[in-house]
Write a protein that holds these residues in place. Structure first.
Motif, PDB file in Angstrom:
ATOM      1  N   ILE A  54     -27.174 -24.726 -63.788  1.00  0.00           N
ATOM      2  CA  ILE A  54     -26.589 -23.624 -64.556  1.00  0.00           C
ATOM      3  C   ILE A  54     -26.789 -22.297 -63.836  1.00  0.00           C
ATOM      4  CG2 ILE A  54     -26.754 -22.345 -66.720  1.00  0.00           C
ATOM      5  CD1 ILE A  54     -27.483 -24.954 -68.097  1.00  0.00           C
ATOM      6  N   THR A  55     -27.974 -22.124 -63.251  1.00  0.00           N
ATOM      7  CA  THR A  55     -28.234 -20.891 -62.509  1.00  0.00           C
ATOM      8  C   THR A  55     -27.321 -20.773 -61.300  1.00  0.00           C
ATOM      9  OG1 THR A  55     -30.548 -20.983 -63.208  1.00  0.00           O
ATOM     10  CG2 THR A  55     -30.024 -19.549 -61.349  1.00  0.00           C
ATOM     11  N   LEU A  56     -27.140 -21.876 -60.583  1.00  0.00           N
ATOM     12  CA  LEU A  56     -26.244 -21.852 -59.422  1.00  0.00           C
ATOM     13  C   LEU A  56     -24.811 -21.558 -59.841  1.00  0.00           C
ATOM     14  CD1 LEU A  56     -27.590 -24.849 -57.288  1.00  0.00           C
ATOM     15  CD2 LEU A  56     -27.816 -22.411 -56.811  1.00  0.00           C
ATOM     16  N   ILE A  57     -24.385 -22.139 -60.969  1.00  0.00           N
ATOM     17  CA  ILE A  57     -23.029 -21.855 -61.458  1.00  0.00           C
ATOM     18  C   ILE A  57     -22.888 -20.370 -61.768  1.00  0.00           C
ATOM     19  CG2 ILE A  57     -21.452 -22.241 -63.387  1.00  0.00           C
ATOM     20  CD1 ILE A  57     -22.462 -25.103 -63.519  1.00  0.00           C
ATOM     21  N   PHE A  58     -23.902 -19.818 -62.412  1.00  0.00           N
ATOM     22  CA  PHE A  58     -23.863 -18.395 -62.754  1.00  0.00           C
ATOM     23  C   PHE A  58     -23.778 -17.535 -61.494  1.00  0.00           C
ATOM     24  CE2 PHE A  58     -25.987 -14.351 -63.492  1.00  0.00           C
ATOM     25  CZ  PHE A  58     -25.288 -13.873 -64.583  1.00  0.00           C
ATOM     26  N   PHE A  59     -24.603 -17.845 -60.492  1.00  0.00           N
ATOM     27  CA  PHE A  59     -24.587 -17.043 -59.279  1.00  0.00           C
ATOM     28  C   PHE A  59     -23.292 -17.241 -58.490  1.00  0.00           C
ATOM     29  CE2 PHE A  59     -29.202 -16.700 -59.914  1.00  0.00           C
ATOM     30  CZ  PHE A  59     -29.357 -15.342 -59.663  1.00  0.00           C
ATOM     31  N   TYR A  60     -22.716 -18.428 -58.547  1.00  0.00           N
ATOM     32  CA  TYR A  60     -21.432 -18.620 -57.876  1.00  0.00           C
ATOM     33  C   TYR A  60     -20.337 -17.800 -58.547  1.00  0.00           C
ATOM     34  CZ  TYR A  60     -17.157 -20.782 -56.208  1.00  0.00           C
ATOM     35  OH  TYR A  60     -15.917 -20.981 -55.673  1.00  0.00           O
ATOM     36  N   LEU A  61     -20.337 -17.813 -59.879  1.00  0.00           N
ATOM     37  CA  LEU A  61     -19.362 -16.986 -60.593  1.00  0.00           C
ATOM     38  C   LEU A  61     -19.562 -15.516 -60.255  1.00  0.00           C
ATOM     39  CD1 LEU A  61     -19.401 -18.697 -64.112  1.00  0.00           C
ATOM     40  CD2 LEU A  61     -17.651 -18.910 -62.352  1.00  0.00           C
ATOM     41  N   ALA A  62     -20.830 -15.068 -60.219  1.00  0.00           N
ATOM     42  CA  ALA A  62     -21.109 -13.678 -59.880  1.00  0.00           C
ATOM     43  C   ALA A  62     -20.675 -13.366 -58.452  1.00  0.00           C
ATOM     44  CB  ALA A  62     -22.600 -13.386 -60.059  1.00  0.00           C
ATOM     45  N   TRP A  63     -20.856 -14.312 -57.537  1.00  0.00           N
ATOM     46  CA  TRP A  63     -20.452 -14.112 -56.140  1.00  0.00           C
ATOM     47  C   TRP A  63     -18.941 -13.914 -56.022  1.00  0.00           C
ATOM     48  CZ3 TRP A  63     -17.729 -17.611 -52.796  1.00  0.00           C
ATOM     49  CH2 TRP A  63     -17.697 -17.205 -51.454  1.00  0.00           C
ATOM     50  N   VAL A  64     -18.178 -14.587 -56.866  1.00  0.00           N
ATOM     51  CA  VAL A  64     -16.720 -14.426 -56.851  1.00  0.00           C
ATOM     52  C   VAL A  64     -16.313 -13.135 -57.549  1.00  0.00           C
ATOM     53  CG1 VAL A  64     -14.534 -15.445 -57.595  1.00  0.00           C
ATOM     54  CG2 VAL A  64     -16.362 -16.918 -56.750  1.00  0.00           C
ATOM     55  N   VAL A  65     -17.053 -12.731 -58.590  1.00  0.00           N
ATOM     56  CA  VAL A  65     -16.639 -11.616 -59.431  1.00  0.00           C
ATOM     57  C   VAL A  65     -17.046 -10.265 -58.855  1.00  0.00           C
ATOM     58  CG1 VAL A  65     -17.064 -10.530 -61.678  1.00  0.00           C
ATOM     59  CG2 VAL A  65     -16.564 -12.980 -61.540  1.00  0.00           C
ATOM     60  N   LEU A 731     -14.252 -14.117 -63.821  1.00  0.00           N
ATOM     61  CA  LEU A 731     -14.988 -13.235 -64.721  1.00  0.00           C
ATOM     62  C   LEU A 731     -14.878 -13.734 -66.162  1.00  0.00           C
ATOM     63  CD1 LEU A 731     -16.584 -10.662 -65.301  1.00  0.00           C
ATOM     64  CD2 LEU A 731     -14.414  -9.422 -65.375  1.00  0.00           C
ATOM     65  N   ALA A 732     -13.696 -14.227 -66.541  1.00  0.00           N
ATOM     66  CA  ALA A 732     -13.534 -14.800 -67.881  1.00  0.00           C
ATOM     67  C   ALA A 732     -14.447 -16.012 -68.064  1.00  0.00           C
ATOM     68  CB  ALA A 732     -12.074 -15.192 -68.111  1.00  0.00           C
ATOM     69  N   ALA A 733     -14.542 -16.847 -67.019  1.00  0.00           N
ATOM     70  CA  ALA A 733     -15.462 -17.992 -67.088  1.00  0.00           C
ATOM     71  C   ALA A 733     -16.908 -17.524 -67.206  1.00  0.00           C
ATOM     72  CB  ALA A 733     -15.287 -18.870 -65.856  1.00  0.00           C
TER      73      ALA A 733
END
Length: 761
Positions: A54-65, A731-733
């Motif tokens: 979950i943390t990696l998913i969050f940081f990946y989303l942040a990396w894209v956003v 960002l929506a995700a």
């Protein structure tokens, strides 16, 4: 009697042949301890892996956003001082072509010089065919990206030309060949029959209709040329039509034509604008552009699309204006938003050719990068020691600045200017809208479209769908769980519980398909029956219970304890049959045969076939098994000793349920509700297929919606990787993930408090 006879078990561990410390049992205990430690480590590692994922998913989303919010960057190139620049006349216009290879400079003597943008090496020089003994008095441009220019001459004539770039590949080498064309002939066009100098000019080409405007003193001249081409001979003919416009009372500063040729904006005086309706050649109104009387308009231009005006003033301010239709149906020039670039006067505004962004240059040589819709200033940087003229490439990734006898290029990195907090979450006043609104519209069929990226209607739609689903599911699921776990007979519970839990195995795509193709039109045709069913079902159940309590004891005792719920099945079926059967009669009696029209016309409530009511029914059906299963297990797990003790102390079954069982099971019930809420928030296929996917912010149960999850499913496969739309979807995700995380965290905190509070029961 001896001690051994009194207590033989304490005399020897091997009494009766039992040895609890035998080698076999010791090995078994060691093996069990190993298994326990292994299980504990596996559970710990599994939990840590889930948290890490979950943390990696969050940081990946942040990396894209995150790149969307990094602003703009300007990188200076080495300044150039070409020899030809020192001998050239002062510039009137400076532009660049799309590939950033060739630049064009027009000077006050009518000489056009094409040169390499990187080295300033000359490529081609073209002298415009100006009439003898005439000079250039003014210059105007068509909409950004058109490359059409009009020159106002000192003899009352106007010269229209267009510059273009032809790309060829001789010997497999890309070559850009600049050229100058005269789409309406090389001969200048007479605007002022009296031969006075055209102090200001403007033009616009709409299809085959060319509109030219000019001013001599306070007098306006407007000429409309319609170009017709003979398809057989190829001959081109021009039809002229002069428009008579009122005389302006104050000195004219600038002329701008609406691209639809509906409005003519005349900037005049110190800070006012006269707007003319070109359809009727009448004055729409005079508008004050600046609130401070000490300021004056220094420059003005049209934003991409020509709908908006950008007005620069003498103190570094820039205002965006466009025509807005008021409730009376009249169009008024309205100030939308403002920007600030230092304290010096704005000398030049450069609109982008593909986005609603622009750059501005002031008298002190400061360059600012802005985006109109985002209402953001992205960068401010000194690019020249003083007054200068700049050119912006069509892709808005290169700026060329001429100051004195020096040319300097700048690389612009500005990939996502259209994103800001206000665009994502606040109301935005878009062009051609009557007021600020929340809008999500990421694509359209027209190239003139401006992406609208508000996440507010999507977040609102997500909560709206979850609210109506929980409004149906929560009472039914919790009530069913209470009855099944506390009142129902064990044999019947063993049949009912698996059937309800089996509902969870239904694919949501099937539920969405059923809701969209069958339930939505059925609900539309039976609205009175649906609402009657929702109202009469609980009333019918209560009446059936009251009637059952009044029956003789012999009849009531003939039904085994805990099987009374089976008697409600025919009651519910009868109420449903009556409610839906009398739907047509109710509609004819109460709503003149059409409840949908009554809602729309009499109450002003819009009705869409695929609406939140359908979503609530379908998604509530999907969420019920989740809530029911967890809540039922929590209630059934309450120790029977608590129940029996309460009953033994004289409490009734209902008192025991409400004051002992429910309180003890409240952590589990609350967890069930939160898990059901999370399921409703993250649901995709039902809301995708059962709603109109309309991203609107209306709490009306009869209108559609669009959720964050459904929007991701629809648009992410078609978005450009790395583009603004792509990153906004991520960002929506991230918002959806964050909302779920916050909701689950809050639920766990509340659950732990409930567990501690009622642990003593």
């Amino acid at each position: 009697m001896t001690d051994l006879a009194k207590n033989p078990m304490t005399a020897s561990p091997n009494f009766s042949g039992l040895d609890f410390n035998s080698p076999a049992l010791q090995r078994k205990r060691r093996l069990r301890a190993i298994k326990d430690r292994l299980a504990r480590w596996c559970v710990t590692l599994g939990g840590m892996a889930v948290l890490g994922t979950i943390t990696l998913i969050f940081f990946y989303l942040a990396w894209v956003v995150v790149p969307m919010f990094q602003g703009a960057e300007l990188t200076a190139r080495e300044p150039l001082q070409p020899a030809w620049l020192a001998q050239a006349a002062p510039p009137l216009l400076l532009t660049m072509e799309e590939q950033n290879k060739v630049a064009m400079r027009l000077d006050q003597q009518g000489q056009i010089r094409f040169f390499k943008a990187k080295s300033a090496a000359p490529l081609r020089t073209v002298q415009l065919a100006l009439p003898v003994d005439t000079t250039i008095a003014s210059i105007g441009q068509d909409q950004p990206g058109s490359n059409r220019v009009i020159l106002g001459l000192s003899n009352g004539q106007a010269l229209v030309f267009q510059y273009s770039y032809k790309v060829s590949y001789p010997n497999n080498k890309k070559t850009v060949n600049p050229r100058v064309e005269y789409p309406f002939g090389e001969a200048p066009i007479v605007l002022d029959p009296q031969g006075r100098a055209l102090e200001h000019v403007g033009l616009n080409l709409n299809g085959s209709s060319l509109l030219l405007v000019g001013s001599s003193g306070a007098e306006l001249h407007a000429l409309k040329l319609d170009r017709e081409e003979n398809m057989m001979t190829g001959e081109v003919s021009l039809t002229e039509k002069r428009l008579v416009l009122p005389i302006i009372s104050e000195p004219i500063k600038q002329l701008i034509i609406d691209p639809r040729q509906l409005w003519l904006y005349v900037i005049n005086g110190r800070a006012s604008a006269d707007v003319f309706d070109l359809r009727s050649s009448s004055l729409n109104g005079r508008y004050s552009l600046l609130a401070d009387q000490k300021q004056h308009v220094s420059t003005a231009t049209a934003l991409l699309g020509g709908i908006s005006l950008l007005i620069g003033d003498s103190q570094g301010g820039i205002q965006q204006w466009f025509m807005v239709r008021n409730p009376d149906g009249n169009s008024l020039l309205t100030s939308i938003r403002g920007f600030q670039l230092g304290d010096s006067a704005i000398t030049q505004i450069l609109p982008e050719e593909r986005r609603k962004g622009f750059m501005a240059l002031n008298a002190s040589g400061t360059l600012g990068i802005f985006h109109s819709t985002a209402h953001a200033r992205l960068l401010t940087e000194q690019v020249a020691p003083g007054a200068a003229i700049a050119a912006l490439s069509p892709r808005a990734n290169r700026v060329l600045v001429e100051s004195g006898n020096q040319l300097q290029g700048f690389l612009v990195d500005n990939p996502h200017p259209e994103i800001s907090w206000s665009v994502l979450w606040d109301k935005v006043w878009y062009e051609n809208y009557d007021s600020p609104q929340y809008v999500w519209q990421s694509s359209a069929a027209s190239s003139d479209f401006e992406p609208k990226m508000s996440l507010s209607p999507l977040a609102f739609g997500t909560l709206k769908a979850a609210f109506y689903a929980m409004l149906l599911a929560a009472p039914l699921a919790i009530a069913a769980a209470i009855y099944t776990a506390y009142f129902m007979a064990a044999p019947m519970r063993r049949k009912v519980k698996p059937v309800i839990e089996l509902m969870e195995a239904l694919p949501t795509v099937i539920l969405g398909f059923f809701a969209g193709l069958f339930l939505a039109p059925y609900v539309e045709g039976h609205l009175p029956g649906i609402f009657s069913l929702l109202v009469l079902t609980p009333i019918g159940i209560l009446l059936a219970g009251f009637a059952w309590s009044r029956l003789p004891g012999a009849i009531r005792l003939s039904i085994p304890d805990g099987w009374e719920a089976a008697l409600l099945i025919p009651v519910v079926l009868l109420v449903g049959w009556l409610s839906l059967g009398m739907s047509t009669h109710l509609e004819n009696w109460l709503f003149d045969g059409d409840m949908r029209a009554w809602l729309n016309n009499d109450l002003g409530i819009p009705f869409d076939q695929r609406n939140a009511l359908v979503v609530g029914l379908a998604m509530g059906f999907a969420v019920i098994p989740n809530i029911y299963s967890i809540a039922e297990d929590a209630i059934f797990s309450v120790p029977k000793s608590l129940t029996f003790g309460s009953l033994a102390l004289g409490a009734t079954p209902w008192q025991t349920l409400s004051r002992v069982v429910i309180l003890t099971a409240s952590p589990g019930i609350f967890s069930a509700l939160m898990i059901g809420m999370g399921r409703a928030v993250g649901e995709t296929m039902i809301v995708l297929m059962a709603t109109g996917n309309t991203p609107i912010m209306e709490f009306n149960i009869f209108e559609g919606l669009r959720t964050l999850a459904a929007n991701l499913a629809v648009e992410l496969p078609e978005s450009e990787v790395g583009g603004t739309h792509y990153r906004v979807l991520f960002l929506a995700a991230m918002v959806l993930l964050g909302f779920t995380f916050v909701m689950n965290t809050a639920a766990e905190v509340v659950r732990q408090r409930l567990r501690v509070k009622y642990a003593s029961l």
